[in-house]
Motif scaffolding. Sequence first.
Motif, short mmCIF file in Angstrom:
data_model
loop_
_atom_site.label_atom_id
_atom_site.label_comp_id
_atom_site.label_asym_id
_atom_site.label_seq_id
_atom_site.Cartn_x
_atom_site.Cartn_y
_atom_site.Cartn_z
N THR A 227 35.40 102.06 -10.99
CA THR A 227 36.84 101.93 -11.24
C THR A 227 37.46 100.90 -10.29
O THR A 227 37.07 100.83 -9.12
CB THR A 227 37.54 103.29 -11.04
N VAL A 228 38.37 100.13 -10.83
CA VAL A 228 39.12 99.19 -9.97
C VAL A 228 40.60 99.37 -10.24
O VAL A 228 41.00 99.88 -11.29
CB VAL A 228 38.72 97.72 -10.24
N GLU A 229 41.39 98.98 -9.27
CA GLU A 229 42.85 99.06 -9.43
C GLU A 229 43.39 97.64 -9.48
O GLU A 229 43.09 96.82 -8.59
CB GLU A 229 43.45 99.83 -8.26
N LEU A 230 44.13 97.34 -10.51
CA LEU A 230 44.67 96.00 -10.68
C LEU A 230 46.14 95.96 -10.34
O LEU A 230 46.90 96.86 -10.74
CB LEU A 230 44.49 95.56 -12.14
N ALA A 231 46.54 94.94 -9.59
CA ALA A 231 47.95 94.82 -9.18
C ALA A 231 48.78 94.24 -10.32
O ALA A 231 49.27 93.11 -10.24
CB ALA A 231 48.05 93.98 -7.92
N THR A 232 48.89 94.98 -11.38
CA THR A 232 49.71 94.56 -12.52
C THR A 232 50.26 95.82 -13.18
O THR A 232 49.71 96.91 -13.01
CB THR A 232 48.90 93.75 -13.53
N PRO B 4 49.27 96.87 -21.95
CA PRO B 4 48.77 96.31 -23.22
C PRO B 4 48.15 94.93 -23.05
O PRO B 4 47.06 94.66 -23.56
CB PRO B 4 50.03 96.24 -24.10
N GLU B 5 48.83 94.07 -22.31
CA GLU B 5 48.33 92.70 -22.11
C GLU B 5 47.00 92.72 -21.38
O GLU B 5 46.04 92.04 -21.76
CB GLU B 5 49.38 91.92 -21.31
N THR B 6 46.92 93.55 -20.32
CA THR B 6 45.68 93.63 -19.54
C THR B 6 44.53 94.11 -20.41
O THR B 6 43.43 93.53 -20.38
CB THR B 6 45.88 94.61 -18.35
N LEU B 7 44.78 95.15 -21.19
CA LEU B 7 43.72 95.69 -22.04
C LEU B 7 43.25 94.64 -23.05
O LEU B 7 42.04 94.48 -23.28
CB LEU B 7 44.24 96.93 -22.80
N ARG C 82 38.90 91.24 -24.87
CA ARG C 82 38.46 89.89 -25.27
C ARG C 82 37.35 89.39 -24.35
O ARG C 82 36.46 88.67 -24.75
CB ARG C 82 39.64 88.92 -25.25
N ALA C 83 37.41 89.79 -23.04
CA ALA C 83 36.39 89.34 -22.08
C ALA C 83 35.11 90.16 -22.20
O ALA C 83 34.15 89.93 -21.45
CB ALA C 83 36.96 89.44 -20.67
N GLY C 84 35.08 91.15 -23.08
CA GLY C 84 33.87 91.93 -23.32
C GLY C 84 33.66 93.07 -22.35
O GLY C 84 32.54 93.58 -22.20
N VAL C 85 34.71 93.49 -21.69
CA VAL C 85 34.60 94.60 -20.72
C VAL C 85 34.68 95.92 -21.50
O VAL C 85 35.57 96.10 -22.32
CB VAL C 85 35.73 94.53 -19.67
N ARG C 86 33.65 96.81 -21.22
CA ARG C 86 33.67 98.11 -21.89
C ARG C 86 34.50 99.09 -21.05
O ARG C 86 34.16 99.37 -19.91
CB ARG C 86 32.25 98.63 -22.07
#
Lengths: 308, 269
Positions: A260-265, A269-272, A277-281
Amino acid sequence: MSDPAKAAQLRGVGKRYGSRWAVQDLDLDLNFGQVVGFIGPNGAGKTTLIRMMTGLSTASTGKIEVLDTDLTRQTRSPDGIGMVAEHPRFVPYLSARKNLRLLARIRNVASDEDIAETLRRVGLDPQDRRAVRGYSLGMRQRLGVAQALMERPRLLFLDEPTNGLDPRGIVEFRELIRQLAAAGVAVFVASHLLTELEQVCDRVLFVRRGRVLEELDLHCFQEETVRVSVTGPDDVAALREWAAHAGIALTDQDDTRWPTVELATSDVPETLAHLIRAGVRIEAVNRTQRSLEQRFLELTGSESEGVS
Amino acid sequence: MRATLRLARADLSRALGTYRWLVAIPAWFAAVYLSLGYVRYDYDGGGLRPVNVWDAVPGLFTNTILVLFVFVLGFVFLTGDLYVRDRTLGVASMTVLRAPSRGHWWSAKLCALGVLSVVYSTLVFVAMLLLGGLQLGWSATASPTALRSELYPRWTELPMPVFVLVVMLYAALALWAVGAVVMLISTLMPHPLTPAVAGLLWVLLGGVLAPLASRTGWTRLDPLYQMFYNIHFGPDHFTLGWTTSFMVILTTLLATAVLGSWRLRYAEL
């Protein structure tokens, strides 16, 4: 200090003991009806600042105005100040009421009724004839708060006020602070209980080695992050690559089942959409809000300083 | 003035509330008990002196060791840290904030010290009279030793109880001045041990060594020297006029009031 809404104003305030600066280049505005918290590790200068603002100590540099009194070079405490020291001491063989009466007589402002009412307000029985020496730490702390409140101060300084209070006492104390602020009292709190400060303060100042690292308006401090759990290490690598490309800060979370990672955003919806699109499961996504505690730890880094 | 007295009352309540009194009073009783032999036995002529209860106080108050090491240092132990304790325990933050000025706050401490010196002296004299009565015998009149002024000098025209009261009040006044100087020193070096160390050094250097070396000259103006009432009686004792002594004591008190107020203007509380 011409602004009538201001209880205290500090500009470039510093305090030096020998070659060591306890407080350095500090600016602060405290308005009536506002609660300001002061957070920092041991030796950050919290108590020193309170002592300067109450006239118990003078500043080495800068300008301090409290309740329209210039305290920069003089050590006369202005009227209308209440202060709760970290470990308030009282005459051990007297009751709470007699102790307060003894202090109240100095200014002769608070009546016996005021004292009884204040004791009730902080959760102590005015009819209790027990000597203070038999009081628990929490009861003494409540009495400390009572002595500061009985003369109806316009500006209240609290140095670690919840020391020794039980959970119920802390909740009551929090409510009391809110009531005081609502009544127009300016409150300045130095405490190590970050969650407590988060719940009562309008603003907090993070301090280290006498300097303000950051001042946060807690009404605006709603910084949200997105926690993303992914299937495997390849997905983490892909996620990292995307985050670096998008310029989004990322921190690993090692307390979960999935990587798990935490993103500063805060834009879920946009992140997902980008991650798919980048192929992250993706296994799970949570929106979280950063606490004051997390911010404090980020600011003070990984140094092994204790929080006080 | 009223604010000063109210502050003094708060100081007094705190100072009387320490457990140290429970140590000091038995210690004083023990010291008096052990010292009464000095009154009873005539070491020069041999045998017992014809003494009674009223000889205990004036007799013992000419004893340098008892007065300086027990009476004076006992008072310093009890009250010397009146300022330092308030500062270190955070009491100052509650009282200074309420005081009209730091000068009032300091004056209140001096006033409280004055009352404490009377309370302390009274307890000490009660102990002396109680133990003196038990060991030397009760009597309403002056003993033959007192009538002949053998052991200590006195005003023969004063009845013994009145004379004893005068000795007590004089000792309390001198003690007030000594305590005030020790408290002033503690404002310069606000450490818990400062009063005790300052008191001990003063007793050793000023009280014992200086008068032993020279019983004349400026050393007689030392406030500690005024502790002995017998310095005012004739050539057999260390002569100094009552007026001079009172002037020394009052000047000391006034100086500590002024210097303390000035010092506290810049002190970190």
